[in-house]
Design a protein around this motif. Structure first.
Motif, PDB file in Angstrom:
ATOM      1  N   TRP A  67     -18.983  -9.521   4.184  1.00 20.49           N
ATOM      2  CA  TRP A  67     -17.688  -9.453   4.864  1.00 20.49           C
ATOM      3  C   TRP A  67     -16.636  -8.830   3.950  1.00 20.49           C
ATOM      4  CZ3 TRP A  67     -15.310  -8.773   9.017  1.00 20.49           C
ATOM      5  CH2 TRP A  67     -13.964  -9.109   9.189  1.00 20.49           C
ATOM      6  N   ALA A  68     -16.706  -9.111   2.668  1.00 21.64           N
ATOM      7  CA  ALA A  68     -15.758  -8.509   1.719  1.00 21.64           C
ATOM      8  C   ALA A  68     -15.939  -6.993   1.663  1.00 21.64           C
ATOM      9  CB  ALA A  68     -15.945  -9.120   0.334  1.00 21.64           C
ATOM     10  N   ILE A  69     -17.202  -6.519   1.755  1.00 23.93           N
ATOM     11  CA  ILE A  69     -17.448  -5.074   1.768  1.00 23.93           C
ATOM     12  C   ILE A  69     -16.762  -4.437   2.963  1.00 23.93           C
ATOM     13  CG2 ILE A  69     -19.231  -3.289   2.025  1.00 23.93           C
ATOM     14  CD1 ILE A  69     -21.130  -5.130   0.495  1.00 23.93           C
ATOM     15  N   ILE A  70     -16.876  -5.079   4.131  1.00 25.94           N
ATOM     16  CA  ILE A  70     -16.219  -4.562   5.333  1.00 25.94           C
ATOM     17  C   ILE A  70     -14.711  -4.525   5.132  1.00 25.94           C
ATOM     18  CG2 ILE A  70     -15.781  -4.999   7.786  1.00 25.94           C
ATOM     19  CD1 ILE A  70     -18.596  -6.306   7.864  1.00 25.94           C
ATOM     20  N   GLN A  71     -14.152  -5.584   4.519  1.00 22.96           N
ATOM     21  CA  GLN A  71     -12.713  -5.629   4.266  1.00 22.96           C
ATOM     22  C   GLN A  71     -12.277  -4.494   3.343  1.00 22.96           C
ATOM     23  OE1 GLN A  71     -12.541  -9.777   2.879  1.00 22.96           O
ATOM     24  NE2 GLN A  71     -11.014 -10.102   4.473  1.00 22.96           N
ATOM     25  N   VAL A  72     -13.072  -4.212   2.317  1.00 21.47           N
ATOM     26  CA  VAL A  72     -12.742  -3.132   1.388  1.00 21.47           C
ATOM     27  C   VAL A  72     -12.710  -1.801   2.120  1.00 21.47           C
ATOM     28  CG1 VAL A  72     -13.596  -1.796  -0.566  1.00 21.47           C
ATOM     29  CG2 VAL A  72     -13.533  -4.266  -0.699  1.00 21.47           C
ATOM     30  N   GLN A  73     -13.695  -1.563   2.993  1.00 25.87           N
ATOM     31  CA  GLN A  73     -13.737  -0.309   3.726  1.00 25.87           C
ATOM     32  C   GLN A  73     -12.512  -0.160   4.625  1.00 25.87           C
ATOM     33  OE1 GLN A  73     -17.580  -0.796   5.496  1.00 25.87           O
ATOM     34  NE2 GLN A  73     -18.642   0.246   3.827  1.00 25.87           N
ATOM     35  N   VAL A  74     -12.102  -1.246   5.270  1.00 22.43           N
ATOM     36  CA  VAL A  74     -10.887  -1.215   6.085  1.00 22.43           C
ATOM     37  C   VAL A  74      -9.669  -0.974   5.206  1.00 22.43           C
ATOM     38  CG1 VAL A  74      -9.373  -2.590   7.567  1.00 22.43           C
ATOM     39  CG2 VAL A  74     -11.852  -2.667   7.894  1.00 22.43           C
ATOM     40  N   PHE A  75      -9.638  -1.629   4.045  1.00 25.34           N
ATOM     41  CA  PHE A  75      -8.544  -1.476   3.088  1.00 25.34           C
ATOM     42  C   PHE A  75      -8.399  -0.026   2.649  1.00 25.34           C
ATOM     43  CE2 PHE A  75      -7.694  -1.223  -1.527  1.00 25.34           C
ATOM     44  CZ  PHE A  75      -6.391  -1.656  -1.550  1.00 25.34           C
ATOM     45  N   ILE A  76      -9.549   0.628   2.374  1.00 27.35           N
ATOM     46  CA  ILE A  76      -9.528   2.021   1.921  1.00 27.35           C
ATOM     47  C   ILE A  76      -9.014   2.929   3.040  1.00 27.35           C
ATOM     48  CG2 ILE A  76     -11.001   3.959   1.245  1.00 27.35           C
ATOM     49  CD1 ILE A  76     -12.740   1.901  -0.262  1.00 27.35           C
ATOM     50  N   VAL A  77      -9.490   2.700   4.268  1.00 21.44           N
ATOM     51  CA  VAL A  77      -9.093   3.547   5.394  1.00 21.44           C
ATOM     52  C   VAL A  77      -7.607   3.394   5.698  1.00 21.44           C
ATOM     53  CG1 VAL A  77      -9.382   3.919   7.864  1.00 21.44           C
ATOM     54  CG2 VAL A  77     -11.394   3.611   6.406  1.00 21.44           C
ATOM     55  N   ARG A  78      -7.124   2.145   5.708  1.00 12.75           N
ATOM     56  CA  ARG A  78      -5.737   1.890   6.094  1.00 12.75           C
ATOM     57  C   ARG A  78      -4.756   1.977   4.934  1.00 12.75           C
ATOM     58  NH1 ARG A  78      -6.348  -3.427  10.058  1.00 12.75           N
ATOM     59  NH2 ARG A  78      -7.594  -2.416  11.674  1.00 12.75           N
ATOM     60  N   GLY A  79      -5.272   1.868   3.702  1.00 11.99           N
ATOM     61  CA  GLY A  79      -4.390   1.884   2.545  1.00 11.99           C
ATOM     62  C   GLY A  79      -3.539   0.647   2.423  1.00 11.99           C
ATOM     63  N   GLU A  80      -4.028  -0.490   2.942  1.00 14.17           N
ATOM     64  CA  GLU A  80      -3.246  -1.719   2.943  1.00 14.17           C
ATOM     65  C   GLU A  80      -3.557  -2.564   1.715  1.00 14.17           C
ATOM     66  OE1 GLU A  80      -4.445  -3.542   6.537  1.00 14.17           O
ATOM     67  OE2 GLU A  80      -3.314  -2.168   7.829  1.00 14.17           O
ATOM     68  N   HIS A  81      -2.621  -3.430   1.370  1.00 13.57           N
ATOM     69  CA  HIS A  81      -2.854  -4.397   0.295  1.00 13.57           C
ATOM     70  C   HIS A  81      -3.438  -5.666   0.880  1.00 13.57           C
ATOM     71  CE1 HIS A  81      -2.440  -6.662  -3.362  1.00 13.57           C
ATOM     72  NE2 HIS A  81      -1.796  -7.602  -2.688  1.00 13.57           N
ATOM     73  N   MET A  82      -4.490  -6.197   0.217  1.00 17.13           N
ATOM     74  CA  MET A  82      -5.137  -7.412   0.699  1.00 17.13           C
ATOM     75  C   MET A  82      -5.233  -8.407  -0.442  1.00 17.13           C
ATOM     76  SD  MET A  82      -8.239  -5.918   3.047  1.00 17.13           S
ATOM     77  CE  MET A  82      -8.690  -7.579   3.511  1.00 17.13           C
ATOM     78  N   PRO A  83      -5.324  -9.707  -0.124  1.00 19.26           N
ATOM     79  CA  PRO A  83      -5.507 -10.699  -1.176  1.00 19.26           C
ATOM     80  C   PRO A  83      -6.788 -10.411  -1.957  1.00 19.26           C
ATOM     81  CG  PRO A  83      -4.957 -11.738   0.907  1.00 19.26           C
ATOM     82  CD  PRO A  83      -5.216 -10.304   1.217  1.00 19.26           C
ATOM     83  N   VAL A  84      -6.718 -10.561  -3.271  1.00 15.81           N
ATOM     84  CA  VAL A  84      -7.843 -10.206  -4.138  1.00 15.81           C
ATOM     85  C   VAL A  84      -8.500 -11.473  -4.663  1.00 15.81           C
ATOM     86  CG1 VAL A  84      -8.515  -9.020  -6.260  1.00 15.81           C
ATOM     87  CG2 VAL A  84      -6.741  -8.031  -4.804  1.00 15.81           C
ATOM     88  N   ASP A  85      -9.797 -11.648  -4.345  1.00 10.28           N
ATOM     89  CA  ASP A  85     -10.580 -12.724  -4.946  1.00 10.28           C
ATOM     90  C   ASP A  85     -11.857 -12.126  -5.503  1.00 10.28           C
ATOM     91  OD1 ASP A  85     -12.241 -12.265  -2.769  1.00 10.28           O
ATOM     92  OD2 ASP A  85     -11.739 -14.118  -1.746  1.00 10.28           O
ATOM     93  N   GLY A  86     -12.734 -12.969  -6.059  1.00 15.75           N
ATOM     94  CA  GLY A  86     -13.944 -12.467  -6.695  1.00 15.75           C
ATOM     95  C   GLY A  86     -14.858 -11.717  -5.755  1.00 15.75           C
ATOM     96  N   PHE A  87     -14.957 -12.174  -4.488  1.00 16.95           N
ATOM     97  CA  PHE A  87     -15.813 -11.497  -3.521  1.00 16.95           C
ATOM     98  C   PHE A  87     -15.233 -10.135  -3.138  1.00 16.95           C
ATOM     99  CE2 PHE A  87     -17.373 -15.824  -2.986  1.00 16.95           C
ATOM    100  CZ  PHE A  87     -18.736 -15.617  -2.858  1.00 16.95           C
ATOM    101  N   PHE A  88     -13.917 -10.083  -2.971  1.00 18.77           N
ATOM    102  CA  PHE A  88     -13.270  -8.813  -2.648  1.00 18.77           C
ATOM    103  C   PHE A  88     -13.478  -7.814  -3.785  1.00 18.77           C
ATOM    104  CE2 PHE A  88      -9.617  -5.916  -2.582  1.00 18.77           C
ATOM    105  CZ  PHE A  88      -9.687  -5.440  -1.282  1.00 18.77           C
ATOM    106  N   VAL A  89     -13.323  -8.268  -5.023  1.00 20.16           N
ATOM    107  CA  VAL A  89     -13.516  -7.386  -6.174  1.00 20.16           C
ATOM    108  C   VAL A  89     -14.967  -6.914  -6.245  1.00 20.16           C
ATOM    109  CG1 VAL A  89     -13.502  -7.280  -8.704  1.00 20.16           C
ATOM    110  CG2 VAL A  89     -11.593  -8.342  -7.488  1.00 20.16           C
ATOM    111  N   ALA A  90     -15.929  -7.808  -5.958  1.00 16.57           N
ATOM    112  CA  ALA A  90     -17.343  -7.422  -5.958  1.00 16.57           C
ATOM    113  C   ALA A  90     -17.607  -6.314  -4.950  1.00 16.57           C
ATOM    114  CB  ALA A  90     -18.217  -8.635  -5.657  1.00 16.57           C
ATOM    115  N   ALA A  91     -16.973  -6.414  -3.792  1.00 13.93           N
ATOM    116  CA  ALA A  91     -17.132  -5.372  -2.778  1.00 13.93           C
ATOM    117  C   ALA A  91     -16.482  -4.068  -3.225  1.00 13.93           C
ATOM    118  CB  ALA A  91     -16.529  -5.846  -1.456  1.00 13.93           C
ATOM    119  N   GLN A  92     -15.318  -4.178  -3.880  1.00 12.79           N
ATOM    120  CA  GLN A  92     -14.671  -2.981  -4.423  1.00 12.79           C
ATOM    121  C   GLN A  92     -15.569  -2.279  -5.432  1.00 12.79           C
ATOM    122  OE1 GLN A  92     -10.686  -4.566  -5.697  1.00 12.79           O
ATOM    123  NE2 GLN A  92     -10.041  -2.568  -4.986  1.00 12.79           N
TER     124      GLN A  92
END
Length: 201
Positions: free
Chosen positions: A20-45
């Motif tokens: 799910w974090a990988i999906i969030q990163v892809q959305v983040f990249i497309v939209r250029g939005e800032h999202m809360p950063v945790d260990g799972f989000f960073v792993a997906a990044q």
């Protein structure tokens, strides 16, 4: 090509939360939005950033006190942006051109000295922590191959960016210097041995 490994790093488990974090990163990249950063989000990044291995640095610049820009080229052109802002600590690639100022801060000048022309050879994360190691290889006419690590630590008001010589594990320079007067347990100063931050809860 020799791969510089860190023995304390392990691959993140492929769990539902990680996917799910990988999906969030892809959305983040497309939209250029800032999202809360945790260990799972960073792993997906980090997983996404693996696509950009072998890009090279043309120039480094520190446009603000808590930011560093690296102009990258290779199979694509992009700007690698690091932030240690306590409210928006992050790292990401931007494909928008940014003006690079001629004047340099001491930290920006040091990073430019060591990383201009360097190739990104690996990106690794301390397992599910907000600590990411960007590994660089550079070739100098008189000194041959050299290696540097640029370590991003995303820890709120303690966020930092540290340039390290990996063979001696020595800090070359640090964006936000931490003297013994500030922290007696973990100092971050040029010439000091780099030590990992304590595990984050």
């Amino acid at each position: 090509m020799r791969k510089m490994m860190c023995p304390y790093l392990k691959r993140a488990p492929l769990t539902r939360k990680f996917i799910w974090a990988i999906i969030q990163v892809q959305v983040f990249i497309v939209r250029g939005e800032h999202m809360p950063v945790d260990g799972f989000f960073v792993a997906a990044q980090v997983k996404e950033f693996k696509k950009h291995i072998n890009l090279r640095v043309s120039k480094a610049c520190q446009p603000a006190a808590g930011e560093l820009f690296l102009s990258m080229w290779g199979h694509e052109e992009a700007v690698l942006i690091f932030s240690i802002d306590p409210r928006a600590f992050s790292f990401h690639l931007s494909r928008r051109p940014f003006p690079f100022r001629e004047s340099q801060t001491p930290f920006g000048a040091t990073v430019n000295k060591y990383l201009a022309g360097a190739k990104l050879i690996d990106i690794e994360q301390l397992p599910l922590e907000r600590v990411v190691i960007f590994k660089w290889e550079n070739f100098h006419k008189y000194h041959g191959l050299s290696y540097s690590h640029l370590i991003w630590e995303g820890m709120g008001k303690y966020s930092n960016l540290i340039l390290v010589e990996p063979r001696q594990n020595e800090i070359i320079d640090v964006m936000k210097k931490v003297s013994p007067d500030i922290n007696r347990v973990r100092t971050l100063l040029p010439g000091e041995t780099y030590r990992l931050p304590p595990a984050q809860e």
